[in-house]
Motif scaffolding. Structure first.
Motif, PDB file in Angstrom:
ATOM      1  N   MET A  41       0.833  -1.178   0.000  1.00  0.00           N
ATOM      2  CA  MET A  41       0.000   0.000   0.000  1.00  0.00           C
ATOM      3  C   MET A  41       0.876   1.239   0.000  1.00  0.00           C
ATOM      4  O   MET A  41       1.667   1.427   0.897  1.00  0.00           O
ATOM      5  N   ASN A  42       0.703   2.071  -0.976  1.00  0.00           N
ATOM      6  CA  ASN A  42       1.482   3.292  -1.083  1.00  0.00           C
ATOM      7  C   ASN A  42       0.589   4.492  -0.853  1.00  0.00           C
ATOM      8  O   ASN A  42      -0.590   4.488  -1.175  1.00  0.00           O
ATOM      9  N   PHE A  43       1.199   5.541  -0.302  1.00  0.00           N
ATOM     10  CA  PHE A  43       0.458   6.770  -0.039  1.00  0.00           C
ATOM     11  C   PHE A  43       0.155   7.469  -1.362  1.00  0.00           C
ATOM     12  O   PHE A  43       1.015   7.625  -2.216  1.00  0.00           O
ATOM     13  N   VAL A  44      -1.118   7.876  -1.531  1.00  0.00           N
ATOM     14  CA  VAL A  44      -1.536   8.588  -2.735  1.00  0.00           C
ATOM     15  C   VAL A  44      -2.025   9.966  -2.301  1.00  0.00           C
ATOM     16  O   VAL A  44      -3.000  10.074  -1.544  1.00  0.00           O
ATOM     17  N   PRO A  45      -1.345  11.040  -2.746  1.00  0.00           N
ATOM     18  CA  PRO A  45      -1.697  12.383  -2.273  1.00  0.00           C
ATOM     19  C   PRO A  45      -3.137  12.790  -2.586  1.00  0.00           C
ATOM     20  O   PRO A  45      -3.761  13.479  -1.790  1.00  0.00           O
ATOM     21  N   GLU A  46      -3.673  12.372  -3.733  1.00  0.00           N
ATOM     22  CA  GLU A  46      -5.043  12.781  -4.092  1.00  0.00           C
ATOM     23  C   GLU A  46      -6.061  12.276  -3.074  1.00  0.00           C
ATOM     24  O   GLU A  46      -7.076  12.899  -2.830  1.00  0.00           O
ATOM     25  N   PHE A  47      -5.805  11.101  -2.511  1.00  0.00           N
ATOM     26  CA  PHE A  47      -6.734  10.501  -1.564  1.00  0.00           C
ATOM     27  C   PHE A  47      -6.332  10.767  -0.120  1.00  0.00           C
ATOM     28  O   PHE A  47      -7.107  10.540   0.793  1.00  0.00           O
ATOM     29  N   GLY A  48      -5.101  11.188   0.096  1.00  0.00           N
ATOM     30  CA  GLY A  48      -4.640  11.522   1.433  1.00  0.00           C
ATOM     31  C   GLY A  48      -4.424  10.331   2.345  1.00  0.00           C
ATOM     32  O   GLY A  48      -4.427  10.476   3.556  1.00  0.00           O
ATOM     33  N   ARG A  49      -4.250   9.159   1.774  1.00  0.00           N
ATOM     34  CA  ARG A  49      -4.039   7.959   2.585  1.00  0.00           C
ATOM     35  C   ARG A  49      -3.445   6.864   1.713  1.00  0.00           C
ATOM     36  O   ARG A  49      -3.340   7.003   0.497  1.00  0.00           O
ATOM     37  N   ASN A  50      -3.079   5.763   2.359  1.00  0.00           N
ATOM     38  CA  ASN A  50      -2.586   4.599   1.633  1.00  0.00           C
ATOM     39  C   ASN A  50      -3.765   3.885   0.972  1.00  0.00           C
ATOM     40  O   ASN A  50      -4.838   3.751   1.571  1.00  0.00           O
ATOM     41  N   LEU A  51      -3.559   3.435  -0.239  1.00  0.00           N
ATOM     42  CA  LEU A  51      -4.599   2.700  -0.959  1.00  0.00           C
ATOM     43  C   LEU A  51      -4.230   1.229  -1.058  1.00  0.00           C
ATOM     44  O   LEU A  51      -3.064   0.888  -1.230  1.00  0.00           O
ATOM     45  N   SER A  52      -5.225   0.388  -0.984  1.00  0.00           N
ATOM     46  CA  SER A  52      -5.002  -1.043  -1.192  1.00  0.00           C
ATOM     47  C   SER A  52      -4.823  -1.282  -2.691  1.00  0.00           C
ATOM     48  O   SER A  52      -5.144  -0.414  -3.517  1.00  0.00           O
ATOM     49  N   PRO A  53      -4.299  -2.446  -3.089  1.00  0.00           N
ATOM     50  CA  PRO A  53      -4.117  -2.727  -4.517  1.00  0.00           C
ATOM     51  C   PRO A  53      -5.423  -2.635  -5.312  1.00  0.00           C
ATOM     52  O   PRO A  53      -5.434  -2.161  -6.445  1.00  0.00           O
ATOM     53  N   LEU A  54      -6.523  -3.060  -4.719  1.00  0.00           N
ATOM     54  CA  LEU A  54      -7.814  -3.009  -5.404  1.00  0.00           C
ATOM     55  C   LEU A  54      -8.265  -1.564  -5.606  1.00  0.00           C
ATOM     56  O   LEU A  54      -8.722  -1.192  -6.691  1.00  0.00           O
ATOM     57  N   GLU A  55      -8.103  -0.735  -4.587  1.00  0.00           N
ATOM     58  CA  GLU A  55      -8.457   0.682  -4.724  1.00  0.00           C
ATOM     59  C   GLU A  55      -7.561   1.359  -5.758  1.00  0.00           C
ATOM     60  O   GLU A  55      -8.032   2.155  -6.566  1.00  0.00           O
ATOM     61  N   ARG A  56      -6.283   1.033  -5.725  1.00  0.00           N
ATOM     62  CA  ARG A  56      -5.355   1.622  -6.692  1.00  0.00           C
ATOM     63  C   ARG A  56      -5.751   1.243  -8.119  1.00  0.00           C
ATOM     64  O   ARG A  56      -5.736   2.069  -9.030  1.00  0.00           O
ATOM     65  N   LYS A  57      -6.131  -0.022  -8.326  1.00  0.00           N
ATOM     66  CA  LYS A  57      -6.491  -0.505  -9.665  1.00  0.00           C
ATOM     67  C   LYS A  57      -7.666   0.282 -10.230  1.00  0.00           C
ATOM     68  O   LYS A  57      -7.612   0.765 -11.362  1.00  0.00           O
ATOM     69  N   TYR A  58      -8.730   0.398  -9.453  1.00  0.00           N
ATOM     70  CA  TYR A  58      -9.934   1.028  -9.982  1.00  0.00           C
ATOM     71  C   TYR A  58      -9.918   2.545  -9.892  1.00  0.00           C
ATOM     72  O   TYR A  58     -10.262   3.232 -10.855  1.00  0.00           O
ATOM     73  N   LEU A  59      -9.519   3.099  -8.755  1.00  0.00           N
ATOM     74  CA  LEU A  59      -9.637   4.532  -8.553  1.00  0.00           C
ATOM     75  C   LEU A  59      -8.490   5.333  -9.157  1.00  0.00           C
ATOM     76  O   LEU A  59      -8.690   6.468  -9.582  1.00  0.00           O
ATOM     77  N   VAL A  60      -7.293   4.758  -9.234  1.00  0.00           N
ATOM     78  CA  VAL A  60      -6.146   5.506  -9.747  1.00  0.00           C
ATOM     79  C   VAL A  60      -5.854   5.125 -11.199  1.00  0.00           C
ATOM     80  O   VAL A  60      -5.782   5.988 -12.067  1.00  0.00           O
ATOM     81  N   GLU A  61      -5.708   3.830 -11.470  1.00  0.00           N
ATOM     82  CA  GLU A  61      -5.321   3.415 -12.818  1.00  0.00           C
ATOM     83  C   GLU A  61      -6.497   3.482 -13.807  1.00  0.00           C
ATOM     84  O   GLU A  61      -6.367   4.048 -14.885  1.00  0.00           O
ATOM     85  N   LEU A  62      -7.633   2.873 -13.455  1.00  0.00           N
ATOM     86  CA  LEU A  62      -8.775   2.858 -14.376  1.00  0.00           C
ATOM     87  C   LEU A  62      -9.650   4.101 -14.252  1.00  0.00           C
ATOM     88  O   LEU A  62     -10.461   4.380 -15.135  1.00  0.00           O
ATOM     89  N   LYS A  63      -9.501   4.837 -13.155  1.00  0.00           N
ATOM     90  CA  LYS A  63     -10.246   6.070 -12.890  1.00  0.00           C
ATOM     91  C   LYS A  63     -11.762   5.887 -12.997  1.00  0.00           C
ATOM     92  O   LYS A  63     -12.460   6.683 -13.603  1.00  0.00           O
TER      93      LYS A  63
END
Length: 146
Positions: A1-23
């Motif tokens: 889990m890496n910190f993502v500034p847009e969300f202000g917290r660490n994202l799980s791999p599933l959150e990263r896949k949909y919310l960051v990569e696939l938007k």
């Protein structure tokens, strides 16, 4: 889990896949295709303890994860109107049909005016109690989802 500034917290791999990569937010069917460990990691990132999500079925995990990934559309009321209706027109048509059926049954029974009135009042009372009970159950179900 890496910190993502847009969300202000660490994202799980599933959150990263949909919310960051696939938007976009995932659909329920897409979440059913994900692994249980990915679903659990979303809940753990949101503060759930491992003991509270261990031994939980996949469908229940999806129902618990979906409000975090799509808070606007996660809870949809399929029947917002009484009589199991999902729109005002359907409610009106079902109420008319129910009243016509009751009129037919009451005329078929050949009851007096007082007995007919009492029967109508009791039927309205029963339907009202049923609707209140269903709304209470629906509220409890929505509380459990969120």
């Amino acid at each position: 889990m890496n910190f993502v500034p847009e969300f202000g917290r660490n994202l799980s791999p599933l959150e990263r896949k949909y919310l960051v990569e696939l938007k976009r937010v995932p659909k329920r069917g897409e979440l059913m295709g994900e692994s249980i460990s990915n679903l659990k990691s979303v809940l753990q990132a949101r503060g759930w303890s491992r003991s509270s999500i261990s031994g939980v079925e996949k469908e229940t995990l999806v129902l618990k994860v979906l409000p975090y990934l799509d808070p606007i559309n996660a809870v949809v009321d399929d029947e917002p109107f009484p009589l199991g209706s999902n729109c005002a027109i359907q409610f009106i048509l079902r109420a008319i049909f129910l009243s016509l059926v009751l009129i037919f049954l009451h005329s078929f029974l050949g009851l007096s005016v007082v007995a007919n009135t009492a029967l109508y009042a009791s039927e309205v009372l029963i339907i009202t109690i049923r609707n209140i009970y269903l709304r209470f159950k629906k509220r409890e179900k929505l509380r459990k989802l969120i």
